[in-house]
Design a protein around this motif. Structure first.
Motif, PDB file in Angstrom:
ATOM      1  N   PRO A 294       5.083  43.827  38.648  1.00 58.07           N
ATOM      2  CA  PRO A 294       5.766  44.485  37.522  1.00 58.07           C
ATOM      3  C   PRO A 294       6.083  43.531  36.375  1.00 58.07           C
ATOM      4  CG  PRO A 294       6.780  45.101  39.608  1.00 58.07           C
ATOM      5  CD  PRO A 294       5.794  44.005  39.905  1.00 58.07           C
ATOM      6  N   ASN A 295       5.987  44.072  35.164  1.00 62.49           N
ATOM      7  CA  ASN A 295       6.278  43.281  33.963  1.00 62.49           C
ATOM      8  C   ASN A 295       7.774  43.192  33.687  1.00 62.49           C
ATOM      9  OD1 ASN A 295       3.593  42.753  33.348  1.00 62.49           O
ATOM     10  ND2 ASN A 295       3.366  44.687  32.264  1.00 62.49           N
ATOM     11  N   THR A 296       8.565  44.011  34.351  1.00 63.88           N
ATOM     12  CA  THR A 296      10.006  44.004  34.138  1.00 63.88           C
ATOM     13  C   THR A 296      10.722  43.903  35.478  1.00 63.88           C
ATOM     14  OG1 THR A 296      10.147  46.414  34.223  1.00 63.88           O
ATOM     15  CG2 THR A 296       9.848  45.422  32.041  1.00 63.88           C
ATOM     16  N   PHE A 297      11.992  43.514  35.410  1.00 64.79           N
ATOM     17  CA  PHE A 297      12.817  43.469  36.612  1.00 64.79           C
ATOM     18  C   PHE A 297      14.221  43.937  36.254  1.00 64.79           C
ATOM     19  CE2 PHE A 297      13.818  39.490  34.593  1.00 64.79           C
ATOM     20  CZ  PHE A 297      15.175  39.334  34.835  1.00 64.79           C
ATOM     21  N   LYS A 298      14.958  44.344  37.265  1.00 67.40           N
ATOM     22  CA  LYS A 298      16.368  44.704  37.099  1.00 67.40           C
ATOM     23  C   LYS A 298      17.084  44.402  38.396  1.00 67.40           C
ATOM     24  CE  LYS A 298      19.452  48.177  35.258  1.00 67.40           C
ATOM     25  NZ  LYS A 298      19.550  49.435  34.531  1.00 67.40           N
ATOM     26  N   ILE A 299      18.193  43.681  38.277  1.00 65.44           N
ATOM     27  CA  ILE A 299      19.020  43.333  39.418  1.00 65.44           C
ATOM     28  C   ILE A 299      20.394  43.949  39.169  1.00 65.44           C
ATOM     29  CG2 ILE A 299      20.082  41.429  40.703  1.00 65.44           C
ATOM     30  CD1 ILE A 299      17.606  39.730  39.747  1.00 65.44           C
TER      31      ILE A 299
ATOM     32  N   THR B  24      38.505  50.897  39.779  1.00 71.59           N
ATOM     33  CA  THR B  24      37.378  50.840  38.845  1.00 71.59           C
ATOM     34  C   THR B  24      36.139  50.367  39.584  1.00 71.59           C
ATOM     35  OG1 THR B  24      38.891  50.238  37.046  1.00 71.59           O
ATOM     36  CG2 THR B  24      36.534  49.848  36.678  1.00 71.59           C
ATOM     37  N   GLU B  25      35.030  51.061  39.358  1.00 68.40           N
ATOM     38  CA  GLU B  25      33.748  50.571  39.846  1.00 68.40           C
ATOM     39  C   GLU B  25      33.165  49.682  38.755  1.00 68.40           C
ATOM     40  OE1 GLU B  25      29.659  52.168  41.849  1.00 68.40           O
ATOM     41  OE2 GLU B  25      30.442  53.301  40.134  1.00 68.40           O
ATOM     42  N   VAL B  26      32.905  48.422  39.110  1.00 74.30           N
ATOM     43  CA  VAL B  26      32.324  47.454  38.176  1.00 74.30           C
ATOM     44  C   VAL B  26      30.864  47.271  38.562  1.00 74.30           C
ATOM     45  CG1 VAL B  26      32.449  45.123  37.226  1.00 74.30           C
ATOM     46  CG2 VAL B  26      34.544  46.253  38.034  1.00 74.30           C
ATOM     47  N   THR B  27      29.962  47.529  37.626  1.00 76.14           N
ATOM     48  CA  THR B  27      28.531  47.348  37.865  1.00 76.14           C
ATOM     49  C   THR B  27      28.027  46.230  36.963  1.00 76.14           C
ATOM     50  OG1 THR B  27      28.280  49.671  38.462  1.00 76.14           O
ATOM     51  CG2 THR B  27      26.275  48.473  37.866  1.00 76.14           C
ATOM     52  N   TRP B  28      27.349  45.260  37.573  1.00 77.87           N
ATOM     53  CA  TRP B  28      26.797  44.103  36.869  1.00 77.87           C
ATOM     54  C   TRP B  28      25.288  44.200  37.006  1.00 77.87           C
ATOM     55  CZ3 TRP B  28      28.648  38.494  38.404  1.00 77.87           C
ATOM     56  CH2 TRP B  28      28.115  37.546  37.523  1.00 77.87           C
ATOM     57  N   ALA B  29      24.587  44.290  35.881  1.00 84.15           N
ATOM     58  CA  ALA B  29      23.126  44.428  35.894  1.00 84.15           C
ATOM     59  C   ALA B  29      22.493  43.394  34.976  1.00 84.15           C
ATOM     60  CB  ALA B  29      22.728  45.831  35.452  1.00 84.15           C
ATOM     61  N   MET B  30      21.335  42.918  35.375  1.00 80.28           N
ATOM     62  CA  MET B  30      20.532  42.026  34.532  1.00 80.28           C
ATOM     63  C   MET B  30      19.107  42.540  34.556  1.00 80.28           C
ATOM     64  SD  MET B  30      19.920  37.889  34.585  1.00 80.28           S
ATOM     65  CE  MET B  30      19.054  37.820  36.152  1.00 80.28           C
TER      66      MET B  30
ATOM     67  N   VAL C  67      19.740  36.225  43.080  1.00 80.13           N
ATOM     68  CA  VAL C  67      20.615  36.493  41.936  1.00 80.13           C
ATOM     69  C   VAL C  67      21.623  37.581  42.294  1.00 80.13           C
ATOM     70  CG1 VAL C  67      20.707  37.265  39.530  1.00 80.13           C
ATOM     71  CG2 VAL C  67      18.885  35.718  40.280  1.00 80.13           C
ATOM     72  N   GLY C  68      21.178  38.596  43.030  1.00 79.08           N
ATOM     73  CA  GLY C  68      22.081  39.648  43.471  1.00 79.08           C
ATOM     74  C   GLY C  68      23.223  39.091  44.312  1.00 79.08           C
ATOM     75  N   GLY C  69      22.922  38.108  45.140  1.00 76.86           N
ATOM     76  CA  GLY C  69      23.956  37.455  45.939  1.00 76.86           C
ATOM     77  C   GLY C  69      24.981  36.745  45.061  1.00 76.86           C
TER      78      GLY C  69
END
Length: 175
Positions: free
Chosen positions: A23-28, A131-137, A158-160
Motif C-alpha cells: 500500500p502507498n498509504t498507512f494509518k496507525i 472521554t475517548e481519546v483517539t490518536w492516529a497517524m 508505533v501503535g505500542g
C-alpha cells in the motif's frame, strides 16, 4: 554459477515487485478511555510544551533538545526536536485545533529518515466524566517506507508507543 546468479536475481526481483505492490498509504490508530472531561485532556495535547510530561518519546531520550516556535499553543505552534537514534529529529506543527474536540498536526521527520505524516487526536465525550481519546497517524509510503513495513511491524511498534503515550496521558490527567 550462472544458475545461482539467476536464482538470486529472481529472488531480488520478486522482493522488489512485492515491496512495490504494498500500500502507498498507512494509518496507525489507538484509543483509550480517560476518566476526565475533554477539556482536561485537550489542554495537554494542544500545548506542545506539555507533551514532555506524557509523550513516550520524551522518556526514550530525556536529553533530547526541544525548540518551540510560533504560537504558544494551538494552530501555528511548533516544536522541533533532536535526540538520540530512538527519537531522531524533526518538527511537529499544530495545523488545526477545535476546542475540546480535535487537534491535527503535521509531523516532519528529518532523522533517521525523512518523512511527513499527519497526526490527529480526537476527543469524544462519554457521558459527563469520561472521554475517548483517539490518536492516529497517517502518511504516504515511498519505496523505503514500504520495505520497512515488510520487515518491521510498524503498526505494532508505533501503535505500542501510542498506547504508552495514551496511558501516560491518562495517568497524568486522572491524577
Amino acid at each position: 554459477m550462472t544458475l545461482l546468479f539467476l536464482v538470486a536475481l529472481a529472488l531480488v526481483s520478486g522482493l522488489i515487485a512485492y515491496i512495490s505492490l504494498r500500500p502507498n498509504t498507512f494509518k496507525i490508530v489507538r484509543s483509550a478511555v480517560v476518566n476526565a472531561p475533554p477539556e482536561a485532556i485537550y489542554q495537554r495535547i494542544n500545548d506542545l510544551h506539555a507533551w514532555e510530561a506524557w509523550s513516550p518519546w520524551a522518556r526514550l531520550d530525556p536529553a533530547a533538545t526541544n525548540t518551540f516556535d510560533g504560537s504558544p499553543l494551538g494552530p501555528g505552534a511548533s516544536m522541533s526536536w533532536s535526540g538520540n537514534k530512538k527519537v531522531g529529529a524533526g518538527k511537529m506543527t499544530i495545523k488545526e485545533s477545535s476546542q475540546n474536540e480535535r487537534i491535527r498536526l503535521k509531523l516532519e521527520f528529518t532523522r533517521p529518515m525523512s518523512a511527513t505524516n499527519e497526526v490527529q487526536f480526537d476527543l469524544k465525550p462519554i457521558g459527563e466524566t469520561k472521554t475517548e481519546v483517539t490518536w492516529a497517524m497517517s502518511g504516504h509510503n515511498e519505496f523505503i517506507g514500504k520495505a520497512m513495513h515488510v520487515f518491521t511491524n510498524m503498526d505494532k511498534m508505533v501503535g505500542g508507543q501510542f498506547e504508552q503515550g495514551l496511558a501516560n496521558l491518562k495517568s497524568l490527567v486522572e491524577a
